[in-house]
Design a protein around this motif. Structure first.
Motif, PDB file in Angstrom:
ATOM      1  N   LEU A   5       3.114  10.488  -4.679  1.00  0.00           N
ATOM      2  CA  LEU A   5       3.369   9.270  -5.452  1.00  0.00           C
ATOM      3  C   LEU A   5       4.839   9.175  -5.841  1.00  0.00           C
ATOM      4  CD1 LEU A   5       0.339   8.977  -7.919  1.00  0.00           C
ATOM      5  CD2 LEU A   5       0.970   7.339  -6.132  1.00  0.00           C
ATOM      6  N   ASP A   6       5.426  10.302  -6.241  1.00  0.00           N
ATOM      7  CA  ASP A   6       6.847  10.307  -6.607  1.00  0.00           C
ATOM      8  C   ASP A   6       7.719   9.961  -5.409  1.00  0.00           C
ATOM      9  OD1 ASP A   6       6.237  10.975  -9.217  1.00  0.00           O
ATOM     10  OD2 ASP A   6       6.611  13.122  -8.956  1.00  0.00           O
ATOM     11  N   TRP A   7       7.343  10.461  -4.231  1.00  0.00           N
ATOM     12  CA  TRP A   7       8.091  10.153  -3.011  1.00  0.00           C
ATOM     13  C   TRP A   7       8.046   8.657  -2.736  1.00  0.00           C
ATOM     14  CZ3 TRP A   7       7.376   8.004   1.801  1.00  0.00           C
ATOM     15  CH2 TRP A   7       8.357   8.281   2.757  1.00  0.00           C
ATOM     16  N   TRP A   8       6.860   8.080  -2.823  1.00  0.00           N
ATOM     17  CA  TRP A   8       6.724   6.645  -2.589  1.00  0.00           C
ATOM     18  C   TRP A   8       7.437   5.842  -3.680  1.00  0.00           C
ATOM     19  CZ3 TRP A   8       5.828   4.443   1.726  1.00  0.00           C
ATOM     20  CH2 TRP A   8       4.960   4.985   2.681  1.00  0.00           C
ATOM     21  N   GLN A   9       7.397   6.331  -4.889  1.00  0.00           N
ATOM     22  CA  GLN A   9       8.079   5.658  -5.987  1.00  0.00           C
ATOM     23  C   GLN A   9       9.563   5.512  -5.689  1.00  0.00           C
ATOM     24  OE1 GLN A   9       6.915   6.098 -10.417  1.00  0.00           O
ATOM     25  NE2 GLN A   9       8.445   7.662 -10.112  1.00  0.00           N
ATOM     26  N   SER A  10      10.137   6.569  -5.139  1.00  0.00           N
ATOM     27  CA  SER A  10      11.550   6.541  -4.766  1.00  0.00           C
ATOM     28  C   SER A  10      11.795   5.605  -3.577  1.00  0.00           C
ATOM     29  CB  SER A  10      12.024   7.954  -4.422  1.00  0.00           C
ATOM     30  OG  SER A  10      13.359   7.956  -3.976  1.00  0.00           O
ATOM     31  N   ARG A  26      -6.003  -3.943   4.037  1.00  0.00           N
ATOM     32  CA  ARG A  26      -5.291  -5.103   3.498  1.00  0.00           C
ATOM     33  C   ARG A  26      -5.383  -5.160   1.973  1.00  0.00           C
ATOM     34  NH1 ARG A  26      -6.861 -11.438   4.416  1.00  0.00           N
ATOM     35  NH2 ARG A  26      -5.159 -12.330   3.182  1.00  0.00           N
ATOM     36  N   THR A  27      -6.522  -4.775   1.428  1.00  0.00           N
ATOM     37  CA  THR A  27      -6.685  -4.794  -0.031  1.00  0.00           C
ATOM     38  C   THR A  27      -5.652  -3.897  -0.699  1.00  0.00           C
ATOM     39  OG1 THR A  27      -9.059  -5.211   0.163  1.00  0.00           O
ATOM     40  CG2 THR A  27      -8.279  -4.338  -1.932  1.00  0.00           C
ATOM     41  N   PHE A  28      -5.426  -2.719  -0.125  1.00  0.00           N
ATOM     42  CA  PHE A  28      -4.428  -1.778  -0.622  1.00  0.00           C
ATOM     43  C   PHE A  28      -3.044  -2.421  -0.590  1.00  0.00           C
ATOM     44  CE2 PHE A  28      -2.668   2.797   0.219  1.00  0.00           C
ATOM     45  CZ  PHE A  28      -2.199   2.875  -1.073  1.00  0.00           C
ATOM     46  N   ALA A  29      -2.729  -3.068   0.537  1.00  0.00           N
ATOM     47  CA  ALA A  29      -1.417  -3.699   0.695  1.00  0.00           C
ATOM     48  C   ALA A  29      -1.222  -4.825  -0.319  1.00  0.00           C
ATOM     49  CB  ALA A  29      -1.273  -4.242   2.115  1.00  0.00           C
ATOM     50  N   GLU A  30      -2.244  -5.663  -0.494  1.00  0.00           N
ATOM     51  CA  GLU A  30      -2.138  -6.785  -1.422  1.00  0.00           C
ATOM     52  C   GLU A  30      -2.030  -6.295  -2.868  1.00  0.00           C
ATOM     53  OE1 GLU A  30      -1.788  -9.938  -0.830  1.00  0.00           O
ATOM     54  OE2 GLU A  30      -2.106  -9.961   1.342  1.00  0.00           O
ATOM     55  N   PHE A  31      -2.748  -5.228  -3.186  1.00  0.00           N
ATOM     56  CA  PHE A  31      -2.721  -4.689  -4.542  1.00  0.00           C
ATOM     57  C   PHE A  31      -1.320  -4.203  -4.908  1.00  0.00           C
ATOM     58  CE2 PHE A  31      -3.384  -0.956  -7.414  1.00  0.00           C
ATOM     59  CZ  PHE A  31      -3.823  -1.669  -8.522  1.00  0.00           C
ATOM     60  N   LEU A  32      -0.646  -3.581  -3.932  1.00  0.00           N
ATOM     61  CA  LEU A  32       0.716  -3.087  -4.183  1.00  0.00           C
ATOM     62  C   LEU A  32       1.773  -4.172  -3.988  1.00  0.00           C
ATOM     63  CD1 LEU A  32       0.697   0.449  -2.498  1.00  0.00           C
ATOM     64  CD2 LEU A  32       0.475  -0.098  -4.926  1.00  0.00           C
ATOM     65  N   GLY A  33       1.400  -5.253  -3.309  1.00  0.00           N
ATOM     66  CA  GLY A  33       2.370  -6.312  -3.055  1.00  0.00           C
ATOM     67  C   GLY A  33       3.437  -5.902  -2.062  1.00  0.00           C
ATOM     68  N   GLY A  46       3.745  -5.307   5.239  1.00  0.00           N
ATOM     69  CA  GLY A  46       3.757  -4.271   6.261  1.00  0.00           C
ATOM     70  C   GLY A  46       3.264  -2.916   5.768  1.00  0.00           C
ATOM     71  N   TRP A  47       2.527  -2.920   4.648  1.00  0.00           N
ATOM     72  CA  TRP A  47       2.151  -1.667   4.012  1.00  0.00           C
ATOM     73  C   TRP A  47       1.195  -0.822   4.857  1.00  0.00           C
ATOM     74  CZ3 TRP A  47       3.785   1.731   0.822  1.00  0.00           C
ATOM     75  CH2 TRP A  47       2.925   2.660   0.237  1.00  0.00           C
ATOM     76  N   VAL A  48       0.233  -1.459   5.508  1.00  0.00           N
ATOM     77  CA  VAL A  48      -0.755  -0.703   6.284  1.00  0.00           C
ATOM     78  C   VAL A  48      -0.056   0.153   7.343  1.00  0.00           C
ATOM     79  CG1 VAL A  48      -2.658  -0.893   7.920  1.00  0.00           C
ATOM     80  CG2 VAL A  48      -2.644  -2.303   5.862  1.00  0.00           C
TER      81      VAL A  48
END
Length: 220
Positions: A76-81, A129-136, A139-141
């Motif tokens: 999570l910290d890696w993605w946060q950065s 897609r739900t994961f991608a939309e939740f994070l906004g 190209g998240w998937v």
């Protein structure tokens, strides 16, 4: 010492136009523990294995092999950065936010004792897609898949209580090389790896075993 930083649940599902079921339980928040962790029934007939956790789409989430979802705080910290946005524990829809243990290199079938519950690693989280939309995130998937930090799903071998601060002890490591990362690659971008999943035996969900056999039949 590997520990559970937080235990996260969705108190209720919320409407979501982008979700196949029309609602989602991805918005999980830390709660005071411990909570009871229990085995779940077959996929499609049961939701989460975590007491009080709501799941909307039982056809895609929950059930025996997805009873609990864990994600490392380090990832999570890696993605946060990377994303330059704050990510709280539970932000990725995980039930267990952990510290000091790597989910990506965990072996499918590896057993973790957490509190009085015994969990078995059963595979990676496949982004949707739900994961991608939740994070906004556009190209998240594709991005989440390519980075190979999927977190791990677990089935529950022994019911028990688990909560924040509980130590995580790996009590069994199987004699094969099927990691969570390899599993992710096999079912997403590198289908040639699918036959290797069979080495993990019944720790692999039946629908994935069926996929492997179908792929083998096509190849031959």
């Amino acid at each position: 010492m590997p520990v559970v930083l937080s235990l996260n649940v969705a108190q209720k599902t919320v409407p979501a136009d982008h979700a196949r079921a029309g609602a989602t339980g991805i918005d999980k928040r830390p709660v005071d523990g411990p909570l009871r962790i229990s085995p779940a029934g077959p996929k499609g007939t049961a939701g989460s294995g975590v007491e009080g956790d709501s799941i909307a789409d039982w056809s895609a989430h929950g059930g025996e092999y997805q009873a609990v979802y864990g994600y490392a705080r380090e990832d999570l910290d890696w993605w946060q950065s990377e994303l330059d946005v704050p990510l709280h524990n539970g932000q990725f829809g995980e039930n267990l936010t952990t510290q000091g243990i790597d989910h990506t290199t965990a072996l499918v079938g590896e057993q973790w004792r957490i509190g009085t519950a015994l969990l078995e690693v059963s595979g990676p989280r496949i982004p949707c897609r739900t994961f991608a939309e939740f994070l906004g995130q556009r190209g998240w998937v594709k991005r989440f898949t390519q980075q190979g930090r999927p977190g791990a799903y677990f089935r529950v071998l022994e019911a028990g209580l688990a909560g924040p601060g509980d130590e995580i002890t790996v009590v069994h490591r199987p004699d094969h090389d099927v990691t969570v990362e390899l599993y992710l690659r096999a079912v997403t971008t590198e289908s040639a790896l699918l036959p290797r999943l069979l080495a993990a035996g019944d720790s692999v969900p039946p629908e994935v075993v069926e996929l492997v056999h179908k792929r083998s039949a096509v190849d031959h």
